[in-house]
Enzyme design. Sequence first.
Site, PDB file in Angstrom:
ATOM      1  N   ARG A  66       0.820  -1.232   0.000  1.00  0.00           N
ATOM      2  CA  ARG A  66       0.000   0.000   0.000  1.00  0.00           C
ATOM      3  C   ARG A  66       0.840   1.261   0.000  1.00  0.00           C
ATOM      4  NH1 ARG A  66      -5.549  -0.938   0.803  1.00  0.00           N
ATOM      5  NH2 ARG A  66      -6.315   1.157   0.456  1.00  0.00           N
ATOM      6  N   ILE A  93      -8.514   4.177   0.559  1.00  0.00           N
ATOM      7  CA  ILE A  93      -8.060   5.161   1.543  1.00  0.00           C
ATOM      8  C   ILE A  93      -6.699   5.676   1.103  1.00  0.00           C
ATOM      9  CG2 ILE A  93      -7.352   5.437   3.955  1.00  0.00           C
ATOM     10  CD1 ILE A  93      -9.416   3.112   4.497  1.00  0.00           C
ATOM     11  N   ASN A 108     -13.071  15.137   0.047  1.00  0.00           N
ATOM     12  CA  ASN A 108     -13.799  13.905  -0.259  1.00  0.00           C
ATOM     13  C   ASN A 108     -15.292  14.157  -0.099  1.00  0.00           C
ATOM     14  OD1 ASN A 108     -14.244  11.008  -0.613  1.00  0.00           O
ATOM     15  ND2 ASN A 108     -14.611  10.913   1.591  1.00  0.00           N
ATOM     16  N   HIS A 110     -18.792  12.288   0.880  1.00  0.00           N
ATOM     17  CA  HIS A 110     -19.228  11.064   1.569  1.00  0.00           C
ATOM     18  C   HIS A 110     -20.757  11.053   1.652  1.00  0.00           C
ATOM     19  CE1 HIS A 110     -19.030   7.654   4.245  1.00  0.00           C
ATOM     20  NE2 HIS A 110     -19.919   8.250   5.010  1.00  0.00           N
ATOM     21  N   ASP A 142      -8.015  13.581   6.035  1.00  0.00           N
ATOM     22  CA  ASP A 142      -6.869  13.450   6.930  1.00  0.00           C
ATOM     23  C   ASP A 142      -6.506  11.969   7.027  1.00  0.00           C
ATOM     24  OD1 ASP A 142      -8.700  12.317   8.628  1.00  0.00           O
ATOM     25  OD2 ASP A 142      -8.625  13.901  10.150  1.00  0.00           O
ATOM     26  N   GLY A 144      -7.423   9.674   8.982  1.00  0.00           N
ATOM     27  CA  GLY A 144      -8.468   8.734   9.388  1.00  0.00           C
ATOM     28  C   GLY A 144      -9.406   8.382   8.236  1.00  0.00           C
ATOM     29  N   ASP A 146     -12.818   9.071   6.781  1.00  0.00           N
ATOM     30  CA  ASP A 146     -13.950  10.011   6.791  1.00  0.00           C
ATOM     31  C   ASP A 146     -13.973  10.868   8.055  1.00  0.00           C
ATOM     32  OD1 ASP A 146     -14.793   8.894   4.340  1.00  0.00           O
ATOM     33  OD2 ASP A 146     -15.928   7.341   5.362  1.00  0.00           O
TER      34      ASP A 146
END
Length: 215
Positions: A66, A93, A108, A110, A142, A144, A146
């Site tokens: 990744r 992600i 993003n 959502h 960031d 995390g 969402d």
Amino acid sequence: MSLPIAVLISGTGSNLKAILQAIEAGRCDARVAAVLSDRSKAKGLELARERRIPTEVVRLKAYEDRGAWDAALAERVASFDPGLVVLAGFMKIVGPAMIAAFPSRIVNVHPALLPSFPGTDGPGDAVAAGVRVSGCTVHVVDAGVDTGPILAQAAVPVLPGDDRDALHARIQRLEHRLLPGVVHAVASGALELSDPPRWRDAPGADAELLYPAPQ
Ligand code: GRF
């Protein structure tokens, strides 16, 4: 000068289409410099090709891990020198290399009212929880999932008999207005992506849609 943006997609690209249409209609002062995807079959890539916008596919499987994928993605996105990176249905992600390359410059969309229902099935989780109101959120990305600062939200009712697809379709109609609106707000300087983000001008005509986070 219009804000150059890179749009990252994994699927249909209806949000990409909404951005392109808003630009074409003069409602969004941006220019799509490139569309990148983690999936070569993402339908939305066609929308870019039709308009001769550069496209690139950066597949996770093509890299050792990744971290290597994330670094390659950051390098490819940076090669287009975007002022803003828009995740529009990008289902991976993004990692530390992307976030370091574009600090506070990745947004993003959502399909839920964060911080409720983060993750891959916001509409399904909202239906399962029995909430009566849901919606969409545009937020800064960031480290995390969402979790970044909320920039704007818009709400829809959850109707009796809704399943995840019915609710998602209703939410998407709002996403298609909210996301181009936020891109335009960044382009025009009405929304400053500082840390924390700051709205300079309260949304005017779009006030029923663009609920800026409290200062
Ligand atoms: C959108 O509902 C977005 O909120 C979510 O994925 C969906 C992408 O749809 N992250 P599309 O590819 O823009 O049609």
